[in-house]
Design a protein around this motif. Structure first.
Motif, PDB file in Angstrom:
ATOM      1  N   ARG A 337       0.828  -1.204   0.000  1.00 17.66           N
ATOM      2  CA  ARG A 337       0.000   0.000   0.000  1.00 17.66           C
ATOM      3  C   ARG A 337       0.870   1.264   0.000  1.00 17.66           C
ATOM      4  O   ARG A 337       0.572   2.246  -0.705  1.00 17.66           O
ATOM      5  N   ASN A 338       1.961   1.246   0.774  1.00 17.65           N
ATOM      6  CA  ASN A 338       2.871   2.400   0.784  1.00 17.65           C
ATOM      7  C   ASN A 338       3.460   2.652  -0.592  1.00 17.65           C
ATOM      8  O   ASN A 338       3.545   3.797  -1.050  1.00 17.65           O
ATOM      9  N   SER A 342       2.927   5.841  -3.302  1.00 14.23           N
ATOM     10  CA  SER A 342       4.021   6.545  -3.979  1.00 14.23           C
ATOM     11  C   SER A 342       3.791   6.568  -5.482  1.00 14.23           C
ATOM     12  O   SER A 342       4.074   7.566  -6.158  1.00 14.23           O
ATOM     13  N   ALA A 343       3.278   5.459  -6.022  1.00 13.23           N
ATOM     14  CA  ALA A 343       3.008   5.390  -7.464  1.00 13.23           C
ATOM     15  C   ALA A 343       1.898   6.370  -7.854  1.00 13.23           C
ATOM     16  O   ALA A 343       1.978   7.040  -8.901  1.00 13.23           O
ATOM     17  N   LYS A 344       0.873   6.488  -7.003  1.00 15.91           N
ATOM     18  CA  LYS A 344      -0.223   7.424  -7.290  1.00 15.91           C
ATOM     19  C   LYS A 344       0.268   8.863  -7.335  1.00 15.91           C
ATOM     20  O   LYS A 344      -0.264   9.699  -8.070  1.00 15.91           O
ATOM     21  N   LYS A 345       1.283   9.149  -6.522  1.00 11.19           N
ATOM     22  CA  LYS A 345       1.833  10.510  -6.482  1.00 11.19           C
ATOM     23  C   LYS A 345       2.871  10.748  -7.570  1.00 11.19           C
ATOM     24  O   LYS A 345       3.451  11.828  -7.651  1.00 11.19           O
ATOM     25  N   GLU A 351       6.216  -0.318 -12.738  1.00  7.78           N
ATOM     26  CA  GLU A 351       7.313  -1.271 -12.913  1.00  7.78           C
ATOM     27  C   GLU A 351       8.265  -1.232 -11.726  1.00  7.78           C
ATOM     28  O   GLU A 351       8.719  -2.278 -11.237  1.00  7.78           O
ATOM     29  N   GLN A 352       8.553  -0.040 -11.215  1.00 11.78           N
ATOM     30  CA  GLN A 352       9.439   0.079 -10.053  1.00 11.78           C
ATOM     31  C   GLN A 352       8.809  -0.541  -8.806  1.00 11.78           C
ATOM     32  O   GLN A 352       9.485  -1.181  -8.002  1.00 11.78           O
ATOM     33  N   VAL A 353       7.510  -0.356  -8.645  1.00  9.85           N
ATOM     34  CA  VAL A 353       6.812  -0.982  -7.518  1.00  9.85           C
ATOM     35  C   VAL A 353       6.931  -2.499  -7.615  1.00  9.85           C
ATOM     36  O   VAL A 353       7.245  -3.186  -6.628  1.00  9.85           O
ATOM     37  N   ALA A 354       6.695  -3.034  -8.821  1.00  8.07           N
ATOM     38  CA  ALA A 354       6.773  -4.486  -9.015  1.00  8.07           C
ATOM     39  C   ALA A 354       8.174  -5.006  -8.737  1.00  8.07           C
ATOM     40  O   ALA A 354       8.349  -6.081  -8.143  1.00  8.07           O
ATOM     41  N   GLN A 355       9.185  -4.256  -9.158  1.00  5.50           N
ATOM     42  CA  GLN A 355      10.571  -4.674  -8.929  1.00  5.50           C
ATOM     43  C   GLN A 355      10.870  -4.753  -7.440  1.00  5.50           C
ATOM     44  O   GLN A 355      11.512  -5.695  -6.964  1.00  5.50           O
ATOM     45  N   ARG A 356      10.410  -3.767  -6.676  1.00  8.63           N
ATOM     46  CA  ARG A 356      10.666  -3.761  -5.239  1.00  8.63           C
ATOM     47  C   ARG A 356       9.930  -4.909  -4.547  1.00  8.63           C
ATOM     48  O   ARG A 356      10.512  -5.613  -3.716  1.00  8.63           O
ATOM     49  N   MET A 357       8.677  -5.090  -4.881  1.00  8.27           N
ATOM     50  CA  MET A 357       7.914  -6.157  -4.237  1.00  8.27           C
ATOM     51  C   MET A 357       8.465  -7.534  -4.590  1.00  8.27           C
ATOM     52  O   MET A 357       8.383  -8.469  -3.771  1.00  8.27           O
TER      53      MET A 357
END
Length: 703
Positions: A337-338, A342-345, A351-357
């Motif tokens: 969710r955090n 960040s992605a919404k903002k 893609e960066q969110v997916a890489q981190r998760m």
């Protein structure tokens, strides 16, 4: 360090190399001036290229020379820029990498400039409370235009050279070797014939300069009320509309005023303090850090999840362990969710969110920690819980793995004793929210190995934290001091103040949040748990009872909708509470204390000087290595106003004699026993010295 000169078919290429950032120290300035003079007297030379060695053109002034005579000794930066500008032979600067501050000002003095497209250029002086003092405010507007220059100078933010292609700042922006390109540019200009342009001779063009400057002044004034430098920058840039020498005089006046301002002194203190904090006296460059390629974290709550995000953001795989599937799922969901927010903002792409998760491995099995290089526990603050967790970590972690506790108050040496490898154990005290707060207290245990400390400091840089080393004591640096601050806040309520007045006074002083708003945000029950432990371990430590009474009423803060203040669901705005006020007044009466009017100045002095006095004890005990380390803790983790430089620096500016006099005055009032002055404070005040004097520095951090 060296300045070298080579010749390429009539073009002298002068290279200066002063690692790590090619600072323009005295030896570099002398070398450049001599190489420039030599090229001008060499009949075989037709033009001159100047470039930086390595991957940086120049980071500006050499910070090793700040506050020493060498910083201004001739040839100073003005002398060097004048020599470049007045060169009988044309000069082209090849910006091979970052060009900041004096580095960019030097480049602006040349006839021509070539830069690599990815090189960053900027004038960051405003960040230490001054303005560019070597012609930057006069030449940059002539190079990139009034608006672009003002934005760069007031923000201090660097800009990629590629974004400034097409302006007069650069004759070419290239993807390849800027030195080769500079040589070719210079040859072409020599063939074309002179005169060769000087930036000082250009005029600043703008359709409505005065209207733009008036608008800029209003915006800058609103955004920088505690910092005089941004408005002075506007004034200096505005002076670029005048003849060059008049503008330079205004720039020099502004620089002179700012460099002596208390705000600039504080910002410079913070600048150097952050760099000093990364150094541990007894650990030299010969101590090699261990490799951190994988991290394990035990505890997926608020702290554990936030800690995990720091490593995921740095591209480091994390194994996250919990005891129940529900807690694990909740922790992973919070991380997701955090990142989603960040992605919404627009701060991260999908893609960066997916890489981190994808780097996160959730598990209920401690076995996933077996290949971790660093394991951090982030569980409940209880020795029995810590012992259980560290026993299990010790059983599975590989030899050489570093084991860290995120405890905020507990004894790291006692925790290290729960393992078979105390030399590999240290404290890594992250601050909440751990994925946002910059501060990291690195707690050195009695047996913590030097390479473990070196690894922690290197790792902190990698995850973009400001690391400060602390010795082992209850609360370390930050929380040990904040306890005395909170005690005084409680005594003030006993004597006549209310939470909103105390908070208002501290926020007017510059704190991001007053003590009672801070308590409501963090959770008042956290402090309650610490006090319960204190009542057993330190019965001599007296507290005001109102904080305990508040918790007995179930007013834990924002999470319960009521604390020192009342809150409306979905809104964090604090509203004064009649129930709390009645409780405070009744508590005063129960103690036989006649309530009185308390001024804001007294509130500020009592809370800040309580920090200072405990900070002095921390210094004399060797828990902190230097006063500036304490200041960095408070600037980075506790919302102390940066323009005041931290509690110890602020006390130095007030004068320790005056601080001591105020403490003795308050010692005559309610709970005066809380004002026993630290021996170091007494010693320094009576000898006219300051915490941040070199002679005031105590021994290395206690282990």
């Amino acid at each position: 360090m060296a300045v070298t000169s080579t010749s390429r078919d009539g073009i002298a290429v002068i290279t200066f190399d002063n690692p790590p950032v090619n600072g323009l120290g005295l030896d570099v300035r002398r070398g450049l001036a001599e190489a420039l003079a030599s090229a001008n007297t060499d009949d075989a030379i037709q033009g001159i290229v100047i470039t930086g060695g390595g991957r940086v053109f120049s980071g500006g002034a050499d910070i090793k020379e700040f506050n020493t005579p060498r910083a201004t000794q001739a040839p100073n930066l003005h002398d060097l820029i004048a020599a470049v500008e007045d060169s009988a032979k044309p000069v082209c600067i090849a910006i091979n990498g970052t060009a900041l501050g004096g580095g960019l000002e030097l480049a602006l003095g040349a006839n021509y400039r070539v830069a690599h497209a990815e090189a960053e250029v900027g004038l960051p002086e405003v960040k230490i409370g001054i303005l560019p003092g070597a012609g930057g405010t006069q030449r940059l507007p002539r190079a990139v235009g009034l608006e672009a220059a003002l934005n760069m100078i007031v923000s201090g933010a660097p800009v990629a050279a590629g974004k400034l292609a097409g302006t007069a700042l650069f004759d070419q922006v290239v993807e390849g070797d800027p030195v080769e390109a500079a040589v070719e540019v210079l040859r072409g200009k020599i063939v074309a014939g002179g005169p060769h342009p000087r930036m000082r001779d250009r005029k600043v063009e703008h359709d409505d300069a005065q209207g733009f400057l008036a608008w800029a002044r209003m915006g800058v004034a609103a955004a920088s009320k505690h910092f005089p430098a941004p408005l002075r920058c506007v004034d200096a840039v505005a002076a670029s509309l005048k003849p060059f020498d008049e503008g330079m005089a205004i720039e020099r006046e502004g620089f002179t005023v700012l460099v002596e301002s208390p705000e600039s002194r504080a910002l410079r203190h913070a600048f150097f303090g952050e760099r000093a904090a990364g150094k541990i006296d007894d650990i030299g460059a010969d101590v090699r850090p261990r490799t951190i390629d994988r991290v394990g974290i035990v505890g997926a709550g608020t702290m554990g999840g936030g800690i995990a995000m720091n490593f995921l953001n740095a591209g480091i795989p994390v194994a996250l362990v919990e005891t129940t599937q529900e807690a694990l799922d909740r922790g992973v969901a919070t991380i997701g969710r955090n990142y989603g927010n960040s992605a919404k903002k627009g701060k991260l792409t999908a893609e960066q969110v997916a890489q981190r998760m994808a780097l996160l491995t959730p598990s209920l099995d401690y076995a996933v920690l077996a290949d971790a290089d660093l394991v951090i526990e982030a569980v409940y603050e209880d020795y029995a819980v810590k012992q259980s967790v560290f026993g299990r970590i010790d059983a599975v972690a590989r030899p050489g793995a570093i084991l860290a506790t995120n405890t905020s108050t507990l004894d790291v040496d006692r925790i290290a004793a729960f393992t078979s490898r105390p030399q590999d154990v240290l404290g890594l005290h992250f601050f909440s929210p751990a994925n946002v707060m910059r501060l990291l207290e690195v707690v050195r245990g009695a047996q913590t190995a030097k390479d473990v400390m070196a690894t922690a400091m290197a790792m902190a840089k990698r995850i973009r934290k400001t690391a400060v080393v602390s010795g082992v004591c209850d609360g370390f640096i930050g929380n040990r001091m904040i306890e005395q601050y909170s005690r005084q806040a409680g005594f003030l309520l006993d004597e006549g103040a209310l939470p909103q007045q105390v908070d208002r006074a501290m926020e007017a002083f510059g704190f991001a949040m007053g003590p009672f708003r801070m308590g409501d945000l963090a959770g008042n029950d956290i402090g309650w748990a610490i006090r319960k432990r204190r009542y057993l371990e330190r019965p001599d430590m007296v507290y005001a009872r109102n904080a305990d009474l508040l918790c007995e009423m179930g007013r834990y803060g924002q999470k319960t909708g009521k604390g020192w203040y009342d809150y409306v669901p979905g809104d964090r705005t604090p509203h004064p509470s009649a129930e709390v006020e009645a409780m405070i007044v009744a508590q005063s009466q129960a103690q036989g204390i006649e309530r009185r009017e308390i001024g804001d100045d007294e509130i500020v002095e009592r809370l800040v000087y309580a920090l200072v006095n405990e900070g002095a004890r921390i210094l004399e005990e060797g828990i902190a290595a230097r006063a500036s380390d304490i200041d960095m803790v408070y600037l980075s983790g506790y919302g102390f106003p940066v323009w005041r430089g931290g509690p110890m620096f602020h006390a130095d500016q007030v004068g320790l004699y005056n601080v001591l006099a105020a403490m003795r005055r308050y010692a005559r009032g309610h709970r005066g026993d809380a004002w026993e002055p630290a021996p170091l404070l007494l010693e320094l005040a009576e000898s006219g010295r300051a915490f941040n004097d070199p002679v005031a520095r105590p021994r290395a951090v206690a282990a």
